[in-house]
Design an enzyme around this catalytic site. Structure first.
Site, PDB file in Angstrom:
ATOM      1  N   TYR A 143      -4.839 -14.281  -1.052  1.00  0.00           N
ATOM      2  CA  TYR A 143      -4.773 -12.828  -1.267  1.00  0.00           C
ATOM      3  C   TYR A 143      -5.934 -12.369  -2.159  1.00  0.00           C
ATOM      4  CZ  TYR A 143      -2.611  -8.305  -2.535  1.00  0.00           C
ATOM      5  OH  TYR A 143      -2.336  -6.969  -2.726  1.00  0.00           O
ATOM      6  N   ASN A 172       0.428  -2.847  -9.727  1.00  0.00           N
ATOM      7  CA  ASN A 172       1.840  -2.942  -9.302  1.00  0.00           C
ATOM      8  C   ASN A 172       2.506  -1.580  -9.075  1.00  0.00           C
ATOM      9  OD1 ASN A 172       1.120  -5.390 -10.973  1.00  0.00           O
ATOM     10  ND2 ASN A 172       3.049  -6.065 -10.083  1.00  0.00           N
ATOM     11  N   GLY A 205       9.609 -14.691 -19.114  1.00  0.00           N
ATOM     12  CA  GLY A 205       9.682 -13.232 -18.997  1.00  0.00           C
ATOM     13  C   GLY A 205       8.762 -12.499 -19.951  1.00  0.00           C
ATOM     14  N   ARG A 209       3.377  -6.585 -16.910  1.00  0.00           N
ATOM     15  CA  ARG A 209       2.831  -5.822 -15.794  1.00  0.00           C
ATOM     16  C   ARG A 209       2.932  -4.349 -16.186  1.00  0.00           C
ATOM     17  NH1 ARG A 209       1.859 -10.334 -14.651  1.00  0.00           N
ATOM     18  NH2 ARG A 209       1.979 -11.424 -12.652  1.00  0.00           N
TER      19      ARG A 209
HETATM   20  P1  NAD Z   1       3.653  -3.995   2.543  1.00  0.00           P
HETATM   21  O1  NAD Z   1       3.768  -5.454   2.781  1.00  0.00           O
HETATM   22  O2  NAD Z   1       4.908  -3.193   2.418  1.00  0.00           O
HETATM   23  O3  NAD Z   1       2.756  -3.300   3.664  1.00  0.00           O
HETATM   24  C1  NAD Z   1       1.718  -3.953   4.334  1.00  0.00           C
HETATM   25  C2  NAD Z   1       1.739  -3.486   5.797  1.00  0.00           C
HETATM   26  O4  NAD Z   1       0.640  -4.078   6.491  1.00  0.00           O
HETATM   27  C3  NAD Z   1       3.006  -3.896   6.524  1.00  0.00           C
HETATM   28  O5  NAD Z   1       3.518  -2.812   7.260  1.00  0.00           O
HETATM   29  C4  NAD Z   1       2.544  -5.022   7.433  1.00  0.00           C
HETATM   30  O6  NAD Z   1       3.352  -5.167   8.572  1.00  0.00           O
HETATM   31  C5  NAD Z   1       1.134  -4.585   7.741  1.00  0.00           C
HETATM   32  N1  NAD Z   1       0.236  -5.680   8.153  1.00  0.00           N
HETATM   33  C6  NAD Z   1       0.048  -6.864   7.531  1.00  0.00           C
HETATM   34  N2  NAD Z   1      -0.873  -7.586   8.198  1.00  0.00           N
HETATM   35  C7  NAD Z   1      -1.276  -6.840   9.247  1.00  0.00           C
HETATM   36  C8  NAD Z   1      -2.209  -7.032  10.283  1.00  0.00           C
HETATM   37  N3  NAD Z   1      -2.921  -8.164  10.401  1.00  0.00           N
HETATM   38  N4  NAD Z   1      -2.376  -6.047  11.213  1.00  0.00           N
HETATM   39  C9  NAD Z   1      -1.664  -4.896  11.137  1.00  0.00           C
HETATM   40  N5  NAD Z   1      -0.767  -4.654  10.156  1.00  0.00           N
HETATM   41  C10 NAD Z   1      -0.580  -5.619   9.225  1.00  0.00           C
HETATM   42  O7  NAD Z   1       2.756  -3.837   1.224  1.00  0.00           O
HETATM   43  P2  NAD Z   1       2.352  -2.525   0.400  1.00  0.00           P
HETATM   44  O8  NAD Z   1       2.851  -2.691  -0.967  1.00  0.00           O
HETATM   45  O9  NAD Z   1       2.674  -1.308   1.156  1.00  0.00           O
HETATM   46  O10 NAD Z   1       0.764  -2.720   0.338  1.00  0.00           O
HETATM   47  C11 NAD Z   1      -0.118  -1.968   1.154  1.00  0.00           C
HETATM   48  C12 NAD Z   1      -1.554  -2.273   0.748  1.00  0.00           C
HETATM   49  O11 NAD Z   1      -1.753  -1.948  -0.628  1.00  0.00           O
HETATM   50  C13 NAD Z   1      -1.915  -3.750   0.910  1.00  0.00           C
HETATM   51  O12 NAD Z   1      -3.237  -3.848   1.396  1.00  0.00           O
HETATM   52  C14 NAD Z   1      -1.846  -4.278  -0.494  1.00  0.00           C
HETATM   53  O13 NAD Z   1      -2.696  -5.374  -0.696  1.00  0.00           O
HETATM   54  C15 NAD Z   1      -2.267  -3.066  -1.313  1.00  0.00           C
HETATM   55  N6  NAD Z   1      -1.725  -3.149  -2.688  1.00  0.00           N
HETATM   56  C16 NAD Z   1      -0.401  -2.889  -2.929  1.00  0.00           C
HETATM   57  C17 NAD Z   1       0.074  -2.991  -4.224  1.00  0.00           C
HETATM   58  C18 NAD Z   1       1.490  -2.687  -4.582  1.00  0.00           C
HETATM   59  O14 NAD Z   1       1.877  -2.845  -5.757  1.00  0.00           O
HETATM   60  N7  NAD Z   1       2.347  -2.231  -3.704  1.00  0.00           N
HETATM   61  C19 NAD Z   1      -0.779  -3.386  -5.264  1.00  0.00           C
HETATM   62  C20 NAD Z   1      -2.106  -3.679  -4.941  1.00  0.00           C
HETATM   63  C21 NAD Z   1      -2.570  -3.537  -3.663  1.00  0.00           C
HETATM   64  N1  UDP Z   2       8.865 -12.143 -11.092  1.00  0.00           N
HETATM   65  C1  UDP Z   2      10.058 -12.532 -11.673  1.00  0.00           C
HETATM   66  N2  UDP Z   2      11.152 -12.583 -10.883  1.00  0.00           N
HETATM   67  C2  UDP Z   2      11.145 -12.256  -9.568  1.00  0.00           C
HETATM   68  C3  UDP Z   2       9.924 -11.847  -8.983  1.00  0.00           C
HETATM   69  C4  UDP Z   2       8.795 -11.814  -9.777  1.00  0.00           C
HETATM   70  O1  UDP Z   2      10.129 -12.823 -12.877  1.00  0.00           O
HETATM   71  O2  UDP Z   2      12.211 -12.326  -8.934  1.00  0.00           O
HETATM   72  C5  UDP Z   2       7.667 -12.063 -11.959  1.00  0.00           C
HETATM   73  C6  UDP Z   2       6.439 -12.758 -11.411  1.00  0.00           C
HETATM   74  O3  UDP Z   2       6.421 -14.121 -11.767  1.00  0.00           O
HETATM   75  C7  UDP Z   2       5.320 -11.961 -12.072  1.00  0.00           C
HETATM   76  C8  UDP Z   2       5.891 -10.553 -12.172  1.00  0.00           C
HETATM   77  O4  UDP Z   2       7.301 -10.698 -12.056  1.00  0.00           O
HETATM   78  O5  UDP Z   2       5.078 -12.443 -13.373  1.00  0.00           O
HETATM   79  C9  UDP Z   2       5.398  -9.626 -11.066  1.00  0.00           C
HETATM   80  O6  UDP Z   2       5.580 -10.275  -9.847  1.00  0.00           O
HETATM   81  P1  UDP Z   2       5.364  -9.603  -8.423  1.00  0.00           P
HETATM   82  O7  UDP Z   2       5.701 -10.642  -7.407  1.00  0.00           O
HETATM   83  O8  UDP Z   2       6.097  -8.325  -8.368  1.00  0.00           O
HETATM   84  O9  UDP Z   2       3.826  -9.232  -8.352  1.00  0.00           O
HETATM   85  P2  UDP Z   2       2.466  -9.778  -9.007  1.00  0.00           P
HETATM   86  O10 UDP Z   2       2.125  -8.784 -10.043  1.00  0.00           O
HETATM   87  O11 UDP Z   2       2.681 -11.143  -9.616  1.00  0.00           O
HETATM   88  O12 UDP Z   2       1.541  -9.825  -7.862  1.00  0.00           O
END
Ligand code: NAD
Ligand code: UDP
Length: 313
Positions: A143, A172, A205, A209
């Site tokens: 990732y 996050n 813990g 974040r």
């Molecule tokens: P999510 O897993 O809910 O959504 C990701 C979506 O992408 C899903 O609908 C999945 O089916 C689709 N997908 C995955 N691989 C694919 C592919 N090869 N082709 C077409 N579709 C595909 O995650 P999210 O939290 O909604 O994240 C969305 C974006 O934001 C991601 O790129 C993620 O890296 C980025 N992001 C999210 C967070 C967060 O905290 N939610 C933080 C940092 C970055």
């Molecule tokens: N975490 C936890 N319990 C859970 C899931 C996650 O304690 O059931 C912790 C994880 O180890 C990390 C933080 O919560 O330290 C945030 O995890 P998350 O998977 O949400 O996203 P990250 O910020 O690590 O990508």
């Protein structure tokens, strides 16, 4: 405008599809349902301006569009480690395909990057000039390195072909439409508390974040893409700078669900789990005239309501 949203059936993507439809644009939602679901976009399916295309972005896609939001990629550590090679293909081949589409159509393209490009950071809070500390061989690398490489691809397409790019480094984010089995901490703790299962804290813990509510993120993404000049490429941190420990998060969730019988249990800390994370959002405040508004308890309460419905509680 005709706007392509990859990953549009996921957590963030489904909110973005809805908001952009509300603005009166046409939305092409591309998703392969790797982690997303039809349920997330169910209410949009009969909107005449909405089209769902089931497609994996690691394969080329030929469409005519005015703007692209590239969100496709699993974001939960559990989900992106389920098929690490596919995760890398999505970030790298998928970005190349979407950048090629942007080049041909001259569309502006936004990349959903991540705080994970900073890895387990040595500086705190993290600002955009920090290059990060990522283990390139560990279980999170599919990732982290995938997203780092996609940022490189975006900048090379920008320099070499004059592409209009925008890179948002998302921290996050939580809220309604997260999958029940997503595996990230907020959804895990809420689902565990609502179903009276043990609340699983990884490690002691004390890791931190900084949690951002979805509505704040959507506002920031739209301001970045719609209200700033093409010269502003980013990367820009998009997050909330209120930092808490994972243990405090567990206690807050339990306070919001007082009827829960769940107990806190401690499990092993996953390899390379970042010890602390908090965005420096000076740049976003200045350039986007934006700051997160939703307080953690308020956002968590809305998320609890969502999961109560999703779990029929
Ligand atoms: P999510 O897993 O809910 O959504 C990701 C979506 O992408 C899903 O609908 C999945 O089916 C689709 N997908 C995955 N691989 C694919 C592919 N090869 N082709 C077409 N579709 C595909 O995650 P999210 O939290 O909604 O994240 C969305 C974006 O934001 C991601 O790129 C993620 O890296 C980025 N992001 C999210 C967070 C967060 O905290 N939610 C933080 C940092 C970055
Ligand atoms: N975490 C936890 N319990 C859970 C899931 C996650 O304690 O059931 C912790 C994880 O180890 C990390 C933080 O919560 O330290 C945030 O995890 P998350 O998977 O949400 O996203 P990250 O910020 O690590 O990508």
């Amino acid at each position: 405008m005709k706007i392509l949203i990859t990953g549009g059936a996921g957590f963030i993507g489904s909110h973005l599809c809805k908001k952009i439809l509300d603005q009166g644009h046409e939305v092409l939602c591309v998703d392969n349902f790797y982690t997303g679901s039809r349920q997330n976009i169910f209410d949009l399916l009969d909107n005449k301006n909405f089209e769902l295309i089931i497609h994996d972005i690691t394969f080329p896609l030929y469409l005519e569009v005015d703007m692209i939001y590239n969100l496709a990629c699993p974001a939960s550590p559990v989900q992106y480690q389920r098929d690490p090679v596919q995760t890398l293909k999505t970030s790298i081949h998928g970005s190349i395909n979407m950048l090629g589409l942007a080049k041909r159509t001259k569309a502006k393209i936004f990349q959903a990057s991540t705080s994970e490009v900073y890895g387990d950071p040595e500086i705190h809070p993290q600002d955009e000039s920090y290059w990060g500390k990522v283990n390139p061989l560990g279980p999170r690398a599919c990732y982290d390195e995938g997203k780092r490489c996609s940022e490189t691809l975006f900048f090379d397409y920008h320099r070499q072909f004059n592409l209009k790019i925008k890179i948002g480094r998302i921290f996050n984010t939580y809220g309604p439409n997260m999958n029940i089995g997503d595996g990230r901490v907020v959804s895990n703790f809420i689902v565990q508390a609502l179903t009276n299962k043990d609340i699983t804290i990884y490690g002691d813990g004390s890791q931190t974040r900084s949690f951002q509510y979805i509505d704040d993120l959507i506002e920031a993404i739209l301001k970045f893409n719609q209200n700033t000049s093409d010269e502003l490429t980013g990367p820009i941190n998009l997050g909330n700078d209120k930092e808490i420990t994972v243990k405090e998060l567990a206690q807050t969730v339990l306070e919001l669900i007082p009827q829960s019988n769940s107990k806190i249990v401690y499990k092993n800390l996953p390899q390379d789990d970042p010890k602390q994370r908090k965005p420096d959002i000076t740049l976003a405040k200045k350039e986007l005239n934006w700051e997160p508004k939703t307080d953690l308890k308020e956002g968590l309460a809305k998320t609890v309501d969502y999961f109560k419905k999703a779990l029929n509680k």
